[in-house]
Write a protein that holds these residues in place. Structure first.
Motif, PDB file in Angstrom:
ATOM      1  N   SER A   1      51.960  35.589  36.514  1.00  0.00           N
ATOM      2  CA  SER A   1      52.318  34.134  37.070  1.00  0.00           C
ATOM      3  C   SER A   1      51.370  33.471  37.873  1.00  0.00           C
ATOM      4  O   SER A   1      50.543  34.106  38.357  1.00  0.00           O
ATOM      5  CB  SER A   1      53.765  34.346  37.732  1.00  0.00           C
ATOM      6  OG  SER A   1      53.276  34.985  38.915  1.00  0.00           O
ATOM      7  N   ARG A   2      51.592  32.364  38.132  1.00  0.00           N
ATOM      8  CA  ARG A   2      50.541  31.662  39.051  1.00  0.00           C
ATOM      9  C   ARG A   2      50.759  32.351  40.411  1.00  0.00           C
ATOM     10  O   ARG A   2      49.612  32.366  41.189  1.00  0.00           O
ATOM     11  CB  ARG A   2      51.057  30.144  39.262  1.00  0.00           C
ATOM     12  CG  ARG A   2      50.476  29.345  40.251  1.00  0.00           C
ATOM     13  CD  ARG A   2      51.031  28.032  40.538  1.00  0.00           C
ATOM     14  NE  ARG A   2      50.579  27.211  39.458  1.00  0.00           N
ATOM     15  CZ  ARG A   2      51.022  25.901  39.024  1.00  0.00           C
ATOM     16  NH1 ARG A   2      51.892  25.251  39.939  1.00  0.00           N
ATOM     17  NH2 ARG A   2      50.714  25.286  38.291  1.00  0.00           N
ATOM     18  N   TRP A   3      51.751  32.740  41.052  1.00  0.00           N
ATOM     19  CA  TRP A   3      51.886  33.311  42.199  1.00  0.00           C
ATOM     20  C   TRP A   3      51.228  34.676  42.217  1.00  0.00           C
ATOM     21  O   TRP A   3      50.800  35.136  43.338  1.00  0.00           O
ATOM     22  CB  TRP A   3      53.183  33.436  42.616  1.00  0.00           C
ATOM     23  CG  TRP A   3      53.926  31.929  43.047  1.00  0.00           C
ATOM     24  CD1 TRP A   3      54.836  31.337  42.199  1.00  0.00           C
ATOM     25  CD2 TRP A   3      53.607  31.250  43.847  1.00  0.00           C
ATOM     26  NE1 TRP A   3      55.018  30.048  42.707  1.00  0.00           N
ATOM     27  CE2 TRP A   3      54.256  29.938  43.966  1.00  0.00           C
ATOM     28  CE3 TRP A   3      52.737  31.328  45.222  1.00  0.00           C
ATOM     29  CZ2 TRP A   3      54.113  28.875  44.792  1.00  0.00           C
ATOM     30  CZ3 TRP A   3      52.775  30.345  45.932  1.00  0.00           C
ATOM     31  CH2 TRP A   3      53.310  28.953  45.727  1.00  0.00           C
ATOM     32  N   ALA A   4      51.477  35.584  41.143  1.00  0.00           N
ATOM     33  CA  ALA A   4      51.055  36.957  41.103  1.00  0.00           C
ATOM     34  C   ALA A   4      49.260  36.782  41.138  1.00  0.00           C
ATOM     35  O   ALA A   4      48.748  37.434  41.803  1.00  0.00           O
ATOM     36  CB  ALA A   4      51.410  37.543  39.752  1.00  0.00           C
ATOM     37  N   ARG A   5      48.713  35.571  40.487  1.00  0.00           N
ATOM     38  CA  ARG A   5      47.433  35.458  40.403  1.00  0.00           C
ATOM     39  C   ARG A   5      46.950  35.087  41.705  1.00  0.00           C
ATOM     40  O   ARG A   5      45.825  35.370  42.218  1.00  0.00           O
ATOM     41  CB  ARG A   5      46.964  34.525  39.154  1.00  0.00           C
ATOM     42  CG  ARG A   5      47.098  34.815  37.894  1.00  0.00           C
ATOM     43  CD  ARG A   5      46.888  33.980  36.848  1.00  0.00           C
ATOM     44  NE  ARG A   5      46.804  34.483  35.429  1.00  0.00           N
ATOM     45  CZ  ARG A   5      45.801  34.521  34.807  1.00  0.00           C
ATOM     46  NH1 ARG A   5      44.507  33.766  35.297  1.00  0.00           N
ATOM     47  NH2 ARG A   5      45.679  35.028  33.632  1.00  0.00           N
ATOM     48  N   LEU A   6      47.562  34.213  42.263  1.00  0.00           N
ATOM     49  CA  LEU A   6      47.200  33.951  43.634  1.00  0.00           C
ATOM     50  C   LEU A   6      47.154  34.929  44.750  1.00  0.00           C
ATOM     51  O   LEU A   6      46.202  35.023  45.425  1.00  0.00           O
ATOM     52  CB  LEU A   6      48.025  32.432  44.132  1.00  0.00           C
ATOM     53  CG  LEU A   6      47.832  31.942  45.406  1.00  0.00           C
ATOM     54  CD1 LEU A   6      46.304  31.229  45.454  1.00  0.00           C
ATOM     55  CD2 LEU A   6      48.849  30.834  45.866  1.00  0.00           C
ATOM     56  N   ALA A   7      48.242  35.622  44.683  1.00  0.00           N
ATOM     57  CA  ALA A   7      48.414  36.947  45.486  1.00  0.00           C
ATOM     58  C   ALA A   7      47.334  37.970  45.255  1.00  0.00           C
ATOM     59  O   ALA A   7      46.538  38.344  45.985  1.00  0.00           O
ATOM     60  CB  ALA A   7      49.586  37.487  45.299  1.00  0.00           C
TER      61      ALA A   7
ATOM     62  N   HIS B   1      40.408  32.463  35.880  1.00  0.00           N
ATOM     63  CA  HIS B   1      40.987  33.117  36.976  1.00  0.00           C
ATOM     64  C   HIS B   1      40.360  34.394  36.435  1.00  0.00           C
ATOM     65  O   HIS B   1      39.978  35.201  37.552  1.00  0.00           O
ATOM     66  CB  HIS B   1      42.548  33.367  36.986  1.00  0.00           C
ATOM     67  CG  HIS B   1      43.231  34.168  38.055  1.00  0.00           C
ATOM     68  ND1 HIS B   1      43.301  35.483  37.974  1.00  0.00           N
ATOM     69  CD2 HIS B   1      43.038  33.853  39.453  1.00  0.00           C
ATOM     70  CE1 HIS B   1      43.752  35.975  39.111  1.00  0.00           C
ATOM     71  NE2 HIS B   1      43.341  34.833  40.082  1.00  0.00           N
TER      72      HIS B   1
ATOM     73  N   VAL C   1      41.458  31.167  43.626  1.00  0.00           N
ATOM     74  CA  VAL C   1      42.619  30.400  44.076  1.00  0.00           C
ATOM     75  C   VAL C   1      42.652  28.982  43.113  1.00  0.00           C
ATOM     76  O   VAL C   1      43.986  28.802  42.877  1.00  0.00           O
ATOM     77  CB  VAL C   1      42.360  30.129  45.677  1.00  0.00           C
ATOM     78  CG1 VAL C   1      43.256  29.049  46.258  1.00  0.00           C
ATOM     79  CG2 VAL C   1      42.488  31.441  46.540  1.00  0.00           C
TER      80      VAL C   1
ATOM     81  N   ALA D   1      44.038  29.942  39.929  1.00  0.00           N
ATOM     82  CA  ALA D   1      45.419  30.328  39.791  1.00  0.00           C
ATOM     83  C   ALA D   1      46.462  29.319  40.132  1.00  0.00           C
ATOM     84  O   ALA D   1      47.307  29.232  39.383  1.00  0.00           O
ATOM     85  CB  ALA D   1      45.695  31.416  40.927  1.00  0.00           C
ATOM     86  N   TRP D   2      45.939  28.466  40.688  1.00  0.00           N
ATOM     87  CA  TRP D   2      46.969  27.135  41.245  1.00  0.00           C
ATOM     88  C   TRP D   2      46.971  26.174  39.995  1.00  0.00           C
ATOM     89  O   TRP D   2      47.956  25.600  39.972  1.00  0.00           O
ATOM     90  CB  TRP D   2      46.480  26.677  42.369  1.00  0.00           C
ATOM     91  CG  TRP D   2      47.562  25.816  43.067  1.00  0.00           C
ATOM     92  CD1 TRP D   2      47.587  24.581  43.266  1.00  0.00           C
ATOM     93  CD2 TRP D   2      48.994  26.281  43.436  1.00  0.00           C
ATOM     94  NE1 TRP D   2      48.868  24.008  43.821  1.00  0.00           N
ATOM     95  CE2 TRP D   2      49.575  25.176  44.179  1.00  0.00           C
ATOM     96  CE3 TRP D   2      49.540  27.470  43.681  1.00  0.00           C
ATOM     97  CZ2 TRP D   2      50.846  25.327  44.496  1.00  0.00           C
ATOM     98  CZ3 TRP D   2      50.722  27.619  44.223  1.00  0.00           C
ATOM     99  CH2 TRP D   2      51.351  26.402  44.759  1.00  0.00           C
TER     100      TRP D   2
ATOM    101  N   GLU E   1      47.601  30.012  33.226  1.00  0.00           N
ATOM    102  CA  GLU E   1      47.881  31.180  32.698  1.00  0.00           C
ATOM    103  C   GLU E   1      46.925  31.760  31.633  1.00  0.00           C
ATOM    104  O   GLU E   1      46.319  30.691  31.029  1.00  0.00           O
ATOM    105  CB  GLU E   1      49.391  31.013  31.948  1.00  0.00           C
ATOM    106  CG  GLU E   1      50.425  30.480  32.714  1.00  0.00           C
ATOM    107  CD  GLU E   1      50.434  31.406  34.055  1.00  0.00           C
ATOM    108  OE1 GLU E   1      50.705  32.663  33.939  1.00  0.00           O
ATOM    109  OE2 GLU E   1      50.652  30.768  35.170  1.00  0.00           O
TER     110      GLU E   1
END
Length: 166
Positions: free
Chosen positions: A2-8, A78, A152, A155-156, A161
């Motif tokens: 997910s976008r949030w997992a990649r960002l984290a 990413h 970042v 990911a955003w 994906e």
């Protein structure tokens, strides 16, 4: 992912990079990078003495660059950014070795001759080992920062994906 997992993941690696930059040899990445470095000596052995000595560091940088190219070809910006971050980590990993070129205090795998003592001496710049090491470390910092920013953004971004594996 997910976008949030990649960002984290990107932010976690960015933060971890601060610790690695301070003590590259103390990170778990050092063992992996060292194994790749030593393999590079074998890969470059047929290309003469100078490339044999340079091959460890070259391979240490070429391996993550090869993965970066792979992920770019797949369209996964990413994952490519994470490989660029790994290049930065490898630059940090190499800098203390360059810095030790005259001091010869770092333990060497299997003994033998110090790569950077040989390389810098052959190039006539052994007296610049500390300056070169600082610049390589600074380059690693720049690369890691760019990679983190790119990660970042990737990911955003919409469509960040990873493509389906075929």
């Amino acid at each position: 992912m997910s976008r949030w997992a990649r960002l984290a993941l990107t932010l976690l690696l960015g933060a971890w990079g601060v610790a690695i930059a301070r003590d590259p040899g103390g990170s778990i990445t050092h063992g992996l990078n060292l194994a790749i470095h030593e393999t590079g000596h074998l890969v470059f052995l047929p290309f003469g003495e100078f490339l044999h000595f340079a091959g460890g560091t070259l391979f240490q940088l070429l391996v993550p660059l090869a993965f970066l190219a792979y992920f770019l070809r797949r369209g996964d910006r990413h994952a490519a950014s994470l490989m660029l971050w790994w290049v930065g980590v490898n630059l940090w990993d190499v800098a203390p070795y360059i810095d030790d070129a005259r001091n010869l205090e770092l333990p060497l795998v299997g003994g033998g001759e110090h790569d950077w003592n040989y390389l810098l001496d052959e190039l006539g710049v052994l007296h610049l080992d500390h300056v070169i090491a600082r610049r390589v470390h600074a380059a690693g910092t720049l690369v890691a920062l760019v990679a983190t920013g790119w990660g970042v953004r990737a990911a955003w971004a919409r469509g960040a994906e990873a493509p389906a594996v075929s």
